[in-house]
Write a protein that holds these residues in place. Structure first.
Motif, short mmCIF file in Angstrom:
data_model
loop_
_atom_site.label_atom_id
_atom_site.label_comp_id
_atom_site.label_asym_id
_atom_site.label_seq_id
_atom_site.Cartn_x
_atom_site.Cartn_y
_atom_site.Cartn_z
N ILE A 36 0.84 -1.20 0.00
CA ILE A 36 0.00 0.00 0.00
C ILE A 36 0.87 1.24 0.00
O ILE A 36 0.60 2.21 -0.73
N GLY A 37 1.94 1.23 0.78
CA GLY A 37 2.84 2.38 0.82
C GLY A 37 3.50 2.67 -0.51
O GLY A 37 3.73 3.82 -0.86
N SER A 38 3.80 1.61 -1.27
CA SER A 38 4.45 1.81 -2.57
C SER A 38 3.46 2.21 -3.65
O SER A 38 3.82 2.87 -4.63
N MET A 39 2.18 1.82 -3.51
CA MET A 39 1.19 2.15 -4.54
C MET A 39 0.60 3.53 -4.37
O MET A 39 0.36 4.25 -5.35
N VAL A 40 0.34 3.95 -3.13
CA VAL A 40 -0.27 5.25 -2.90
C VAL A 40 0.80 6.33 -3.04
O VAL A 40 1.83 6.29 -2.36
N LEU A 176 7.87 10.44 4.86
CA LEU A 176 6.92 11.02 3.93
C LEU A 176 5.84 10.02 3.51
O LEU A 176 4.77 10.42 3.05
N SER A 177 6.10 8.73 3.66
CA SER A 177 5.08 7.73 3.38
C SER A 177 3.91 7.87 4.36
O SER A 177 2.75 7.65 4.00
N ILE A 178 4.21 8.24 5.59
CA ILE A 178 3.16 8.48 6.58
C ILE A 178 2.41 9.76 6.27
O ILE A 178 1.19 9.85 6.41
N VAL A 179 3.14 10.77 5.78
CA VAL A 179 2.53 12.07 5.49
C VAL A 179 1.46 11.95 4.41
O VAL A 179 0.38 12.54 4.52
N LYS A 180 1.73 11.17 3.35
CA LYS A 180 0.76 11.09 2.26
C LYS A 180 -0.53 10.39 2.70
O LYS A 180 -1.62 10.75 2.24
#
Length: 479
Positions: A36-40, A176-180
């Motif tokens: 999910i982190g890589s797709m979003v 930044l993965s958490i930020v998005k």
């Protein structure tokens, strides 16, 4: 062996066993989070306007988003199987090389590094500049020259970071993965609250057939699939120690989660903004916050801009590995697999993007650039899944721990290639430029790669550039 050496040997064996054991502790939940982190990415903040513009109505735009999600699931499953069948590093490039041969793989490299990657980075950097400036100029649009200047400054910051320290760029990417995801939550939750209160007027006559223009649908799919473009990373799921049953489960659940998130985000947009509001907005998330919750006007745009920053950083962070593999296969200059002697960063690979992205940001806009590079991207994604079909036919004896039903790669390949072909009619200028860029790789392949440039000349140029950039060949450690 002496006792000390024997103890060291036993200690190493014990550590290796522990390392293997720890890898097996990676859970299915961890696989979900990685996928999910890589797709979003930042695409959900960029694409809604393009999807709506080319689909013609709110209802049809939601259908396009859902269809893009299903298509992405097919593609993600195909890439997951490719990852189990071809275990060499190199991702998309190595899949095409191993299944279709050196010419298609070189054309992919050529398009990737002179069209797809720089244009994609230019699109995201322009979105970064737009979201950084819009709150300061609202309700008016930010001046275009100012947006381009801030976009370039943001991209140069990413280049500098990746040239300075790989470690810091990786740490930043995690944060930044958490930020998005937080930015998405701040749009979905308020939108759903308003929808529950009865704000449904923007969904009346949602399927207006008079505004539907069929010849523009390929461009709507290009915009929607831009937001789902992380599906190629689903081959990473096979690097996790998952069972045959858990590989498709991880991919399917992850993609469904992303589909639901994207659908809810778009419904939130339409709950607050009418069709004309979305089309007129230079930054949809900013317009949403202005209309719904003005208290968040200083928060959401910054989070979206940081999400775009993370997408730019992630693109460069994975850039050097493909170049290294291509250099190893003799299809790319060895200079671009080298690292800086002191910083240990892939300086030549990073600097390759500098002039191309700068030029594209200066002369292009988001949606023209998106159409330009989407042709090449989806052409080669379709060829990669075609390669899966070919590889199955050529190597029926090859054991693969995970196989998708044959209709999935066939359907996905046909849809990709059909969309690519139809896009010539939808946007002939930008698509023709993208096609020309791919075709220009043919003479380069036959004149330089196929015939092989003089080794003396190649070594001379490499040595001179090595001295100039202070880079050396990476050492390959074997264990």
């Amino acid at each position: 062996l002496p006792r000390g050496h024997l103890g060291d040997s036993m200690g190493k064996d014990k550590k290796e066993e522990e390392a293997v054991f720890l890898r097996k502790k990676i859970t299915l939940l961890r696989a979900f989070s990685l996928l999910i982190g890589s797709m979003v990415g930042s695409g959900i903040f960029i694409s809604p306007k393009g999807v709506l513009k080319n689909s013609g109505s709110v209802g049809f735009s939601l259908v396009v988003w859902f269809a893009c999600g299903l298509l992405s699931m097919f593609g993600a499953l195909c890439y997951a199987e490719l990852g189990t069948r071809i275990t060499k590093s190199g991702g998309h490039y190595i899949y095409i090389l191993e299944t279709l041969g050196p010419l298609p793989s070189f054309l992919f490299l050529w398009a990737e590094f002179f069209a797809i990657r720089p244009a994609n980075s230019a699109v995201v950097s322009l979105a970064f500049g737009r979201y950084m400036l819009e709150p300061f100029f609202a309700p008016c649009a930010a001046p275009v020259p100012a947006v381009k200047l801030v976009s370039l400054l943001g991209y140069y910051m990413v280049l500098t970071l990746n040239s300075w320290s790989v470690t810091w760029s990786a740490r930043l990417q995690t944060a930044l993965s958490i930020v998005k995801l937080l930015a998405l939550a701040l749009i979905i939750v308020p939108g759903m609250m308003l929808l529950a209160q009865g704000h449904t007027k923007n969904f009346q006559d949602a399927f207006d057939r008079q505004s539907l223009v069929l010849d523009k649908l390929p461009l709507a799919f290009y915009a929607g699939m831009f937001a789902y473009s992380g599906i190629t990373s689903c081959s990473l799921s096979v690097s996790l120690p998952l069972s045959c049953r858990n590989i498709p489960l991880a991919v399917i659940v992850s993609v469904i989660t992303v589909i639901v998130g994207y659908m809810l985000t778009n419904i939130s947009y339409y709950t607050v903004l009418g069709m004309q509001d979305v089309l007129a907005s230079p930054a949809v998330a900013v317009s949403f916050v202005q209309r719904a919750f003005k208290s968040l006007i200083s928060v959401v745009p910054v989070l979206v801009a940081l999400s775009c920053f993370g997408t730019m950083n992630g693109g460069i962070f994975t850039f050097s590995r493909t170049l290294f593999v291509a250099s190893r296969e003799g299809q790319w200059p060895p200079l671009f697999s080298m690292i800086h002697i002191r910083r240990h960063t892939p300086l030549p690979a990073v600097m390759l993007m500098f002039p191309l992205v700068t030029a594209m940001v200066c002369i292009g806009d988001i949606y023209h650039l998106m159409n330009f590079f989407s042709f090449s991207r989806w052409l080669f994604i379709g060829l990669a899944t075609l390669g899966l079909i070919v590889h199955r036919h050529r190597h029926p004896e090859l054991h693969s721990p995970f196989k998708v039903p044959l209709f999935i790669p066939i359907s996905f390949t046909i849809i990709c290639l059909f969309t690519v072909a139809m896009s010539f009619y939808s946007d002939p200028v930008n698509i023709s430029i993208g096609c020309t860029m791919v075709l220009s790789g043919f003479p380069v392949y036959y004149l330089i790669i196929h015939r092989q440039m003089s080794k003396c000349c190649r070594n001379y140029l490499t040595r001179k550039l090595q001295v100039l950039l202070e880079v050396v060949q990476q050492e390959i450690k074997t264990y």
